[in-house]
Design an enzyme around this catalytic site. Structure first.
Site, mmCIF file in Angstrom:
data_model
loop_
_atom_site.group_PDB
_atom_site.id
_atom_site.type_symbol
_atom_site.label_atom_id
_atom_site.label_comp_id
_atom_site.label_asym_id
_atom_site.label_seq_id
_atom_site.Cartn_x
_atom_site.Cartn_y
_atom_site.Cartn_z
ATOM 1 N N GLU A 139 34.710 31.564 44.179
ATOM 2 C CA GLU A 139 36.155 31.386 44.330
ATOM 3 C C GLU A 139 36.860 32.652 44.805
ATOM 4 O O GLU A 139 37.906 32.572 45.466
ATOM 5 C CB GLU A 139 36.783 30.912 43.012
ATOM 6 C CG GLU A 139 36.445 29.486 42.631
ATOM 7 C CD GLU A 139 35.215 29.382 41.740
ATOM 8 O OE1 GLU A 139 34.956 28.288 41.200
ATOM 9 O OE2 GLU A 139 34.507 30.415 41.590
ATOM 10 N N PHE A 187 37.410 24.490 25.186
ATOM 11 C CA PHE A 187 36.399 24.920 26.150
ATOM 12 C C PHE A 187 37.055 25.336 27.473
ATOM 13 O O PHE A 187 37.852 24.611 28.037
ATOM 14 C CB PHE A 187 35.411 23.777 26.385
ATOM 15 C CG PHE A 187 34.355 24.058 27.419
ATOM 16 C CD1 PHE A 187 33.407 25.050 27.216
ATOM 17 C CD2 PHE A 187 34.307 23.326 28.602
ATOM 18 C CE1 PHE A 187 32.425 25.299 28.166
ATOM 19 C CE2 PHE A 187 33.337 23.573 29.555
ATOM 20 C CZ PHE A 187 32.396 24.558 29.334
ATOM 21 N N GLN A 188 36.757 26.530 27.930
ATOM 22 C CA GLN A 188 37.253 27.113 29.184
ATOM 23 C C GLN A 188 38.763 27.341 29.187
ATOM 24 O O GLN A 188 39.374 27.473 30.242
ATOM 25 C CB GLN A 188 36.853 26.246 30.396
ATOM 26 C CG GLN A 188 35.355 26.223 30.645
ATOM 27 C CD GLN A 188 34.984 25.549 31.955
ATOM 28 O OE1 GLN A 188 35.629 24.584 32.382
ATOM 29 N NE2 GLN A 188 33.940 26.034 32.599
ATOM 30 N N VAL A 205 36.257 47.476 53.141
ATOM 31 C CA VAL A 205 36.822 48.718 52.614
ATOM 32 C C VAL A 205 35.728 49.781 52.554
ATOM 33 O O VAL A 205 34.568 49.486 52.301
ATOM 34 C CB VAL A 205 37.421 48.462 51.219
ATOM 35 C CG1 VAL A 205 37.593 49.752 50.437
ATOM 36 C CG2 VAL A 205 38.769 47.764 51.357
ATOM 37 N N PHE A 230 31.584 55.827 51.154
ATOM 38 C CA PHE A 230 32.924 56.361 50.975
ATOM 39 C C PHE A 230 33.096 56.917 49.562
ATOM 40 O O PHE A 230 33.759 57.928 49.357
ATOM 41 C CB PHE A 230 33.981 55.285 51.255
ATOM 42 C CG PHE A 230 35.345 55.855 51.504
ATOM 43 C CD1 PHE A 230 35.693 56.354 52.747
ATOM 44 C CD2 PHE A 230 36.288 55.914 50.491
ATOM 45 C CE1 PHE A 230 36.948 56.899 52.980
ATOM 46 C CE2 PHE A 230 37.551 56.450 50.716
ATOM 47 C CZ PHE A 230 37.880 56.953 51.959
#
Length: 578
Positions: free
Chosen positions: A50, A112-113, A382, A467
């Protein structure tokens, strides 16, 4: 007529121009998922994480300017969105996030969750609300979409799973919500005050950012009137540097010495559409005029004498009649000469011998720029890929450059490219991926294969978080915990079903890139680049100089003299080329 709340949501999204959503399914999203299936006109872009869905939506919104949508199931599903949404919000692109919630009756019970996403997302959004009843949803959805578009940011609506499945409210109809196009400009008194400052100065410098999108003509006009060199911030590169006879490069930690000097030697600074964050690069004791469509952004970095609230395009058009055209151009020509010298030195670093192995990353970036399409979209991870993108990708007004330039997140390039390619399938999309960034969301290579998105992934494979190593060296710290034991990314790509090729020497690079760019499908080029490559800022502070000295001393004392030798050898080779 919409049967369920989810049907109404889908109809509203469709009427508003949304054609895809990014995410991973989950049972709390079943009502929405099924409504999308029944409608059949909005595609589900299945991601493998996600977080990548948030980045992908941000990538789509950045190139289209339209609302993009990502979704997450309850609990961990939508929490994974948060980093991508932080990036979207800080990049000021319009994204709607639909976050499923546990059943309403269970909220507050430790179910739950269970999480409270409307609170958790508040910091990375311009709007975040929980929908508790079916009748509330149509209005909340419309407010969220309008807010995302009007404020160019992330709007989150949190919907319990059973609300998706509820009957649509009686009489509710889909509403088309589209991008507003207001004209915003300052009042006459403010314009006159700004002109007084700029007319009185002899050495004006312009600092231009992403707010100059769509205002290239105005930028050149005001630079000509003021005979001012134009410095750009990273996010302004794609809108500022092309066809610009006043351009003197970038300033900041990854910029050019010429950009720094143009800021240092001015006696007035005009900031156009930029919230450039590094205060140490601003001039001291000079008057500043700042233009920004968001008034709250003005004066956050440097003391501003005249704030001008408005878009760059409308404000400059209104300001030009107040300006007295300057005839003296010594400051401009001095800075242009400085830029020419800096550009020549940087370009010299792109020269490579056929046998060079590993390759210099400057050469790789320059070759990518040379061979990519005239309207290519580049996404840069990045870290050092941002440096090489800033210095060696050539913009032309048609190319685009995206990155996590404000939020500074690793792993942004590949998922942003997915969103760009899904929205613009006929356009070439090229990533400049770090090996650390690619590995962090490596599963999205599978997304490229499953969605058949012809993204071209170029990996700067130097076996390190380079970096971070540079930052350690500047602080006088022996590099530690930054080495990466990488697989052959080309073989990984082949195993996934992509075109994959590995490049070990400079003589192989051109043919490998041409083959990847010509391939009708997703492709990855794994380029072995030099780890010991210094990418220094345009101004070295005394603290940084001390840090590099301490780093060298401590590294030798810790028994790693070979690292110092390799670093010195690499950079002496560059000096020899000059």
């Amino acid at each position: 007529m919409a049967r369920t709340v989810a049907d109404l949501m889908v109809a509203t999204l469709k009427a508003s121009g949304v054609r895809r959503v990014y995410g991973v399914p989950g049972d709390s999203l079943n009502g929405l998922t099924d409504a999308l299936r029944r409608d059949g006109t909005i595609s589900w872009q299945l991601m493998r994480h996600e977080e990548a869905a948030g980045f992908a939506a941000a990538g789509e919104a950045a190139v289209t300017g339209e609302l993009a949508v990502c979704v997450g199931s309850c609990g961990p599903g939508n929490l994974h969105l948060i980093n991508g949404l932080f990036d979207a919000n800080r990049s000021r692109v319009p994204v709607l996030a639909i976050a499923a919630q546990i059943p309403r009756d269970e909220i507050g019970s430790g179910y739950f969750q269970e999480t409270h996403p409307h609170e958790l997302f508040r910091e990375c959004s311009v709007y975040s609300e929980l929908v508790t009843t079916p009748s509330q949803l149509p209005r909340t959805l419309e407010i969220a979409m309008r807010t995302a578009l009007a404020r160019s940011g992330v709007a989150v609506i949190v919907v319990p799973g059973e609300v998706f499945l509820a009957d649509a409210p009686d009489g509710a109809t889909p509403v088309a919500v589209r991008v507003p196009a207001p004209i915003v400009r300052p009042d006459e008194q403010s314009l006159a005050a700004a002109a007084a400052v700029l007319n009185a100065a002899e050495r004006v410098t312009i600092l231009a950012g992403a707010g100059c999108a769509g205002a290239h003509e105005q930028l050149l006009s005001v630079a000509e009137a003021l005979q001012a060199p134009v410095v750009h911030a990273m996010r302004g590169k794609e809108f500022v540097e092309y066809d610009n006879p006043y351009d003197v490069g970038m300033t900041g930690l990854i910029g050019f010495s010429s950009g720094y000097r143009a800021m240092e030697h001015c006696d007035a600074l005009l900031m156009l559409g930029t919230d450039f964050p590094y205060r140490q690069f601003f001039p001291e004791g000079v008057p500043v005029v700042q233009v920004d469509v968001r008034g709250e952004q003005i004066g956050r970095r440097v003391r501003v004498d005249v704030p001008l609230v408005g878009t760059v395009r409308d404000t400059v058009d209104a300001l030009l009649p107040y300006l007295t055209t300057k005839t003296h151009s010594a400051h401009l020509h001095r800075m242009l000469a400085h830029y020419e010298r800096a550009r020549r030195r940087l370009d010299k670093l792109t020269e490579s011998r056929v046998t060079d192995s590993p390759l210099h990353p400057q050469y790789v970036a320059a070759m990518v720029s040379k061979l990519a399409a005239d309207d290519a979209v580049f996404t840069a991870d990045v870290g050092t890929p941002c440096i090489w993108a800033a210095r060696y990708l050539r913009m032309n007004g048609r190319r685009r450059l995206l990155g996590s330039f404000n939020h500074g997140s690793m792993a942004n390039a590949l998922p942003q490219a997915i969103g760009v390619q899904a929205a613009q399938p006929g356009r070439q999309v090229v990533t400049l991926s770090g090996d650390g960034g690619l590995a962090m969301l490596l599963g999205e290579l599978i997304t490229l294969r499953q969605q058949q998105l012809p993204v071209k992934v170029v990996v700067f494979d130097n076996g390190a978080l380079s970096f971070v190593e540079l930052e350690m060296k500047a602080a006088g710290i022996v590099t530690y915990a930054t080495g990466l034991t990488n697989p052959d990314f080309a073989q990984v790509a082949q195993a996934v079903g992509l075109f994959g090729v590995r490049v070990d020497s400079a003589g192989e690079l051109g043919d490998a890139l041409r083959a990847a760019f010509a391939h009708d499908g997703p492709a990855l080029v794994d380029v072995r680049t030099s780890r010991q490559e210094l990418s220094l800022p345009p101004k070295i502070t005394l603290a940084q100089l001390k840090g590099f000295t301490l780093y060298a001393t401590r590294t030798i004392l810790s028994g790693n003299a070979d690292e110092i030798f390799e670093l010195a050898k690499t950079n002496l080779r560059e000096l020899d080329r000059e």
